[in-house]
Scaffold this motif. Structure first.
Motif, short mmCIF file in Angstrom:
data_model
loop_
_atom_site.label_atom_id
_atom_site.label_comp_id
_atom_site.label_asym_id
_atom_site.label_seq_id
_atom_site.Cartn_x
_atom_site.Cartn_y
_atom_site.Cartn_z
N GLU A 203 24.72 41.95 44.11
CA GLU A 203 24.17 41.21 42.97
C GLU A 203 25.21 41.05 41.87
N LEU A 204 25.94 42.11 41.58
CA LEU A 204 26.98 42.03 40.55
C LEU A 204 28.09 41.06 40.96
N ASP A 205 28.47 41.08 42.25
CA ASP A 205 29.48 40.14 42.72
C ASP A 205 29.03 38.70 42.52
N ALA A 206 27.73 38.44 42.80
CA ALA A 206 27.19 37.09 42.62
C ALA A 206 27.20 36.71 41.14
N GLN A 207 26.79 37.62 40.26
CA GLN A 207 26.75 37.33 38.83
C GLN A 207 28.16 37.09 38.27
N ILE A 208 29.11 37.90 38.74
CA ILE A 208 30.50 37.72 38.30
C ILE A 208 31.02 36.36 38.73
N ALA A 209 30.76 36.00 39.99
CA ALA A 209 31.23 34.70 40.49
C ALA A 209 30.56 33.56 39.73
N GLU A 210 29.28 33.70 39.43
CA GLU A 210 28.57 32.64 38.69
C GLU A 210 29.08 32.53 37.26
N ALA A 211 29.35 33.69 36.64
CA ALA A 211 29.88 33.66 35.26
C ALA A 211 31.26 33.03 35.24
N ARG A 212 32.09 33.33 36.23
CA ARG A 212 33.43 32.74 36.29
C ARG A 212 33.34 31.23 36.53
N ALA A 213 32.43 30.82 37.41
CA ALA A 213 32.27 29.39 37.69
C ALA A 213 31.78 28.65 36.45
N ALA A 214 30.83 29.27 35.70
CA ALA A 214 30.32 28.63 34.49
C ALA A 214 31.41 28.49 33.44
N THR B 267 34.85 28.31 34.07
CA THR B 267 35.97 27.45 34.45
C THR B 267 35.53 26.06 34.90
N GLY B 268 34.34 25.96 35.52
CA GLY B 268 33.91 24.68 36.07
C GLY B 268 34.70 24.25 37.27
N ASP B 269 35.54 25.12 37.77
CA ASP B 269 36.38 24.80 38.93
C ASP B 269 35.49 24.68 40.18
N PRO B 270 35.64 23.58 40.96
CA PRO B 270 34.82 23.44 42.18
C PRO B 270 34.99 24.61 43.15
N GLU B 271 36.19 25.15 43.22
CA GLU B 271 36.41 26.29 44.11
C GLU B 271 35.64 27.51 43.63
N ASP B 272 35.60 27.73 42.31
CA ASP B 272 34.84 28.85 41.76
C ASP B 272 33.34 28.63 41.96
N GLY C 86 32.75 41.60 30.40
CA GLY C 86 33.90 40.90 29.84
C GLY C 86 33.79 39.39 30.01
N LEU C 87 33.29 38.92 31.17
CA LEU C 87 33.14 37.49 31.40
C LEU C 87 32.07 36.88 30.52
N LEU C 88 31.01 37.65 30.26
CA LEU C 88 29.89 37.12 29.44
C LEU C 88 30.20 37.22 27.95
N GLY C 89 31.27 37.97 27.62
CA GLY C 89 31.68 38.07 26.21
C GLY C 89 30.77 39.00 25.45
#
Length: 304
Positions: free
Chosen positions: A99-110, A112-117, A301-304
């Motif tokens: 679950e944490l891995d998914a949240q981290i990936a979602e926060a990073r994607a939000a 950067t907006g990078d299609p790969e993320d 850290g990603l969520l600030g």
């Protein structure tokens, strides 16, 4: 594990005294005579039979196999119990990490907006919430081949079509009547013949019920050919050799089972701490808790 079981089993078989005599048995054999000489002179006794040594070998192999089966089954139960404890104690931690891995990936994607993320975030979320299979979505309604007839009928308000009635051909009826007259069980002279006729008529009735004219012809030819002669019974030696071969095959199969258990993930963990598996679980739990804390800090850290 397996070697110890085999040694214990073989030892128990080899330790059995040979029947038919010994130095102090008082049967007339001299102390210096070999087992083979004593066996040869003991005509009419169990030890004098040609199969005696073979029977002792079979008994020793059977005992060795029993010990090996006990060892393999004991280890299987240990693996099963440890797997259950592993799932109960560590399963929630693995779920939390996913679950944490998914949240981290979602926060990073939000951020950067990078299609790969974004793709990585979708994949991480899919691992947390796997898509159920067709059988799970439509349990009792359909499988990979489609809807069950009953389910389709309920969804379309249509009745389930009954199976088509079979009308046997005139030739099938003729064959059936002939076979019923010839093979009727009441014509049997003894119980074994009655049993044979009962089984044959059951097959005839099944073929006639399907309207299977070709099968009725085959059954008619089979009846005309008469009963299959009994096969020659194997000798005692042949039976014993067959038993030894089966025991060897069984042992080989158990060896593969033991190897799979030992090389599996849970078996590998048990090998690391065979005397104290609970301590190993505690150590793994500590490592997982540290990973959870690390990921929680990264997410914060990603969520600030």
């Amino acid at each position: 594990m397996g070697g110890e079981a085999e040694q214990s089993g073989e030892g128990s078989g080899q330790g059995q005294p040979a029947s038919g005599g010994g130095a102090g048995s008082g049967d007339g054999t001299r102390a210096g005579e070999s087992d083979g000489q004593a066996d040869g002179k003991a005509d009419g006794t169990e030890a004098g039979r040609p199969e005696a040594r073979l029977e002792r070998a079979v008994r020793a192999a059977e005992q060795a196999l029993i010990e090996f089966e006990i060892a393999v089954e004991t280890f299987r139960v240990e693996v099963e119990n440890f797997s259950r404890l592993h799932h109960q104690k560590l399963g929630p931690m693995y779920t939390r990490l996913d679950e944490l891995d998914a949240q981290i990936a979602e926060a990073r994607a939000a951020r950067t907006g990078d299609p790969e993320d974004i793709r990585a975030a979708q994949e991480a979320r899919a691992r947390v919430m796997p898509m159920p299979g067709v059988e799970e979505l439509f349990h009792g309604w359909m499988d990979s081949d489609g809807l069950f007839p009953e389910a389709a009928a309920m969804l379309t308000d249509q009745p389930v079509r009954p199976p088509e009635r079979v009308r046997p051909s005139e030739e099938a009826r003729k064959l059936y009547r002939e076979l019923a007259r010839k093979a009727h069980p009441d014509l049997a002279q003894d119980e074994s013949e009655r049993k044979r006729r009962d089984e044959f008529i059951t097959r005839v009735n099944a073929a006639y019920g399907r309207g299977d004219e070709a099968m009725l012809r085959e059954l008619s030819a089979e009846w005309e050919a008469g009963p299959v002669p009994e096969e020659r019974r194997p000798s005692r030696s042949e039976e014993l050799y067959a038993r030894l071969e089966w025991l060897a095959q069984r042992k080989e199969m158990l060896t593969l089972v033991a190897r799979e258990l030992e090389e599996g993930a849970i078996g590998g963990m048990l090998r690391l701490a065979p005397d104290d598996p609970d301590r190993l679980l505690d150590e793994i739990a500590e490592q997982l808790l540290a990973q959870v804390a690390q990921r929680e800090a990264e997410l914060a850290g990603l969520l600030g």
